[in-house]
Design an enzyme around this catalytic site. Structure first.
Site, PDB file in Angstrom:
ATOM      1  N   ASP A  51      26.840 -31.400   7.703  1.00  0.00           N
ATOM      2  CA  ASP A  51      26.655 -29.962   7.925  1.00  0.00           C
ATOM      3  C   ASP A  51      26.581 -29.601   9.400  1.00  0.00           C
ATOM      4  O   ASP A  51      26.469 -30.463  10.260  1.00  0.00           O
ATOM      5  CB  ASP A  51      25.401 -29.465   7.184  1.00  0.00           C
ATOM      6  CG  ASP A  51      24.230 -30.456   7.308  1.00  0.00           C
ATOM      7  OD1 ASP A  51      24.182 -31.204   8.301  1.00  0.00           O
ATOM      8  OD2 ASP A  51      23.375 -30.476   6.407  1.00  0.00           O
TER       9      ASP A  51
ATOM     10  N   HIS B 210      16.576 -30.058  -1.141  1.00  0.00           N
ATOM     11  CA  HIS B 210      17.987 -29.889  -0.752  1.00  0.00           C
ATOM     12  C   HIS B 210      18.572 -31.199  -0.220  1.00  0.00           C
ATOM     13  O   HIS B 210      17.863 -32.036   0.324  1.00  0.00           O
ATOM     14  CB  HIS B 210      18.179 -28.723   0.238  1.00  0.00           C
ATOM     15  CG  HIS B 210      17.660 -28.926   1.616  1.00  0.00           C
ATOM     16  ND1 HIS B 210      17.068 -27.926   2.350  1.00  0.00           N
ATOM     17  CD2 HIS B 210      17.641 -30.013   2.443  1.00  0.00           C
ATOM     18  CE1 HIS B 210      16.746 -28.375   3.541  1.00  0.00           C
ATOM     19  NE2 HIS B 210      17.069 -29.637   3.628  1.00  0.00           N
TER      20      HIS B 210
ATOM     21  N   ASP C 123      12.265 -28.885  -0.191  1.00  0.00           N
ATOM     22  CA  ASP C 123      12.613 -28.152  -1.417  1.00  0.00           C
ATOM     23  C   ASP C 123      13.644 -28.896  -2.260  1.00  0.00           C
ATOM     24  O   ASP C 123      14.192 -28.347  -3.201  1.00  0.00           O
ATOM     25  CB  ASP C 123      13.139 -26.756  -1.049  1.00  0.00           C
ATOM     26  CG  ASP C 123      14.347 -26.815  -0.107  1.00  0.00           C
ATOM     27  OD1 ASP C 123      14.819 -27.933   0.213  1.00  0.00           O
ATOM     28  OD2 ASP C 123      14.822 -25.740   0.314  1.00  0.00           O
TER      29      ASP C 123
ATOM     30  N   GLU D  87      20.765 -25.665  -0.723  1.00  0.00           N
ATOM     31  CA  GLU D  87      19.422 -25.197  -1.059  1.00  0.00           C
ATOM     32  C   GLU D  87      19.279 -25.056  -2.576  1.00  0.00           C
ATOM     33  O   GLU D  87      20.279 -25.007  -3.295  1.00  0.00           O
ATOM     34  CB  GLU D  87      19.192 -23.831  -0.394  1.00  0.00           C
ATOM     35  CG  GLU D  87      19.292 -23.834   1.135  1.00  0.00           C
ATOM     36  CD  GLU D  87      18.065 -24.404   1.826  1.00  0.00           C
ATOM     37  OE1 GLU D  87      17.409 -25.308   1.272  1.00  0.00           O
ATOM     38  OE2 GLU D  87      17.755 -23.933   2.943  1.00  0.00           O
TER      39      GLU D  87
HETATM   40  P1  PGA Z   1      14.387 -34.159   8.043  1.00  0.00           P
HETATM   41  O1  PGA Z   1      15.329 -33.158   7.213  1.00  0.00           O
HETATM   42  O2  PGA Z   1      15.112 -35.464   8.083  1.00  0.00           O
HETATM   43  O3  PGA Z   1      14.299 -33.535   9.410  1.00  0.00           O
HETATM   44  O4  PGA Z   1      13.102 -34.229   7.311  1.00  0.00           O
HETATM   45  C1  PGA Z   1      15.870 -33.583   6.005  1.00  0.00           C
HETATM   46  C2  PGA Z   1      16.660 -32.465   5.380  1.00  0.00           C
HETATM   47  O5  PGA Z   1      16.285 -31.287   5.541  1.00  0.00           O
HETATM   48  O6  PGA Z   1      17.655 -32.756   4.709  1.00  0.00           O
END
Ligand code: PGA
Length: 266
Positions: free
Chosen positions: A67, A138, A136, A143
């Site tokens: 992304d 994702h 959450d 999302e």
């Molecule tokens: P993080 O993010 O590795 O910074 O915890 C993970 C994500 O949001 O996919």
């Protein structure tokens, strides 16, 4: 889903790096799906060490990142282009023309997304997709409520994700509301999915993903349907798993031919 519980982030990241190393040594022209965020940083450090000290060769590897923020140029310090250069690409011998990251400044986003999918297909699909998980549930920036069949497209971030990402920007107003992300369906086509999660803050999302129902409300839960999904977590992230003892038992009693699993070989 194979659930591997490691004592801490360090050992989890080292195991993840070993799995990727094995893939690259077995298949030098491997196609890797890569992730950003704080989770994969230690794994990338380990890959850099393997490149420097063990000659791990990235010269034939192709990469596709999950992304990128819409509106951020590659040189913006909070862009995922910048993140990947800083944390991996500028330290290993991956060829620039084999690196793919969604272009957050694309004029025609739907056309760009279609072409990104086509480029993944032309490369033969991902051998391994590295993933983190959001609080959450994702994966990528899919999302909750994202279609479990979705493809690369623009997504609007939730307020919580925007808040979680604020730490990478100098002011809240700067945080983009939109991203281009591989879809859940795109991720599911990787021959292996390897998801890392560390820390107590991820325990709820991990439990929902592994032991909850398969639902678009926790996009990571779709990995229950993936034939080769491996989850590497630390004790803290495993804290809410009801069957943690069973996952430990499975890993401790793996037949030797399955050590490191066949999952890296696609
Ligand atoms: P993080 O993010 O590795 O910074 O915890 C993970 C994500 O949001 O996919």
């Amino acid at each position: 889903m194979e659930v591997i519980i490691q004592p801490d982030l360090r050992s989890g990241a080292a195991l993840g790096a070993c799995i990727m190393e094995r893939l690259i040594r077995t298949k030098p022209n491997a196609v890797l799906g890569l992730a950003t965020g704080s989770t994969p940083v230690a794994l990338y450090c380990e890959l850099i060490r393997m490149h420097r000290e063990g000659g791990l060769d990235f010269s034939q590897v192709t990469t596709f990142n999950l992304d990128e923020y819409v509106g951020l140029a590659a040189k913006h310090p909070a862009s995922y282009h910048h993140f990947m250069n800083e944390n991996l690409f500028s330290h290993v011998n991956v060829r620039r023309d084999r690196i793919h990251i969604p272009d957050g400044t694309a004029k025609d986003i739907p056309a760009f997304c279609q072409e990104y999918e086509a480029a993944i297909s032309r490369a033969g699909g991902m051998d391994l997709q590295l993933l983190g998980i959001g609080h959450d549930g994702h994966i990528g920036f899919n999302e909750p409520s994202s279609s479990l069949a979705s493809r690369t497209r623009i997504k609007t971030l939730t307020e919580n994700t925007v808040a979680a990402n604020q730490r990478f920007f100098s002011s809240p107003q700067e945080v983009p509301q939109h991203v281009i992300t591989m879809g859940v369906g795109t991720i599911m086509e990787a021959r292996t999915c390897m998801l890392l999660a560390f820390g107590e803050g991820k325990a709820e999302a991990v439990a929902a993903m592994v032991e909850g129902p398969i639902t678009a409300m926790c996009p990571a839960s779709v990995l229950q349907l993936h034939p080769q999904a491996v989850l590497i977590i630390d004790e803290a992230a495993a804290g809410l798993l009801k069957r943690a003892d069973y996952y430990r038992r499975v890993y401790a009693n793996k037949p030797s031919f399955q050590q490191f699993s066949s999952f890296t070989l696609g």
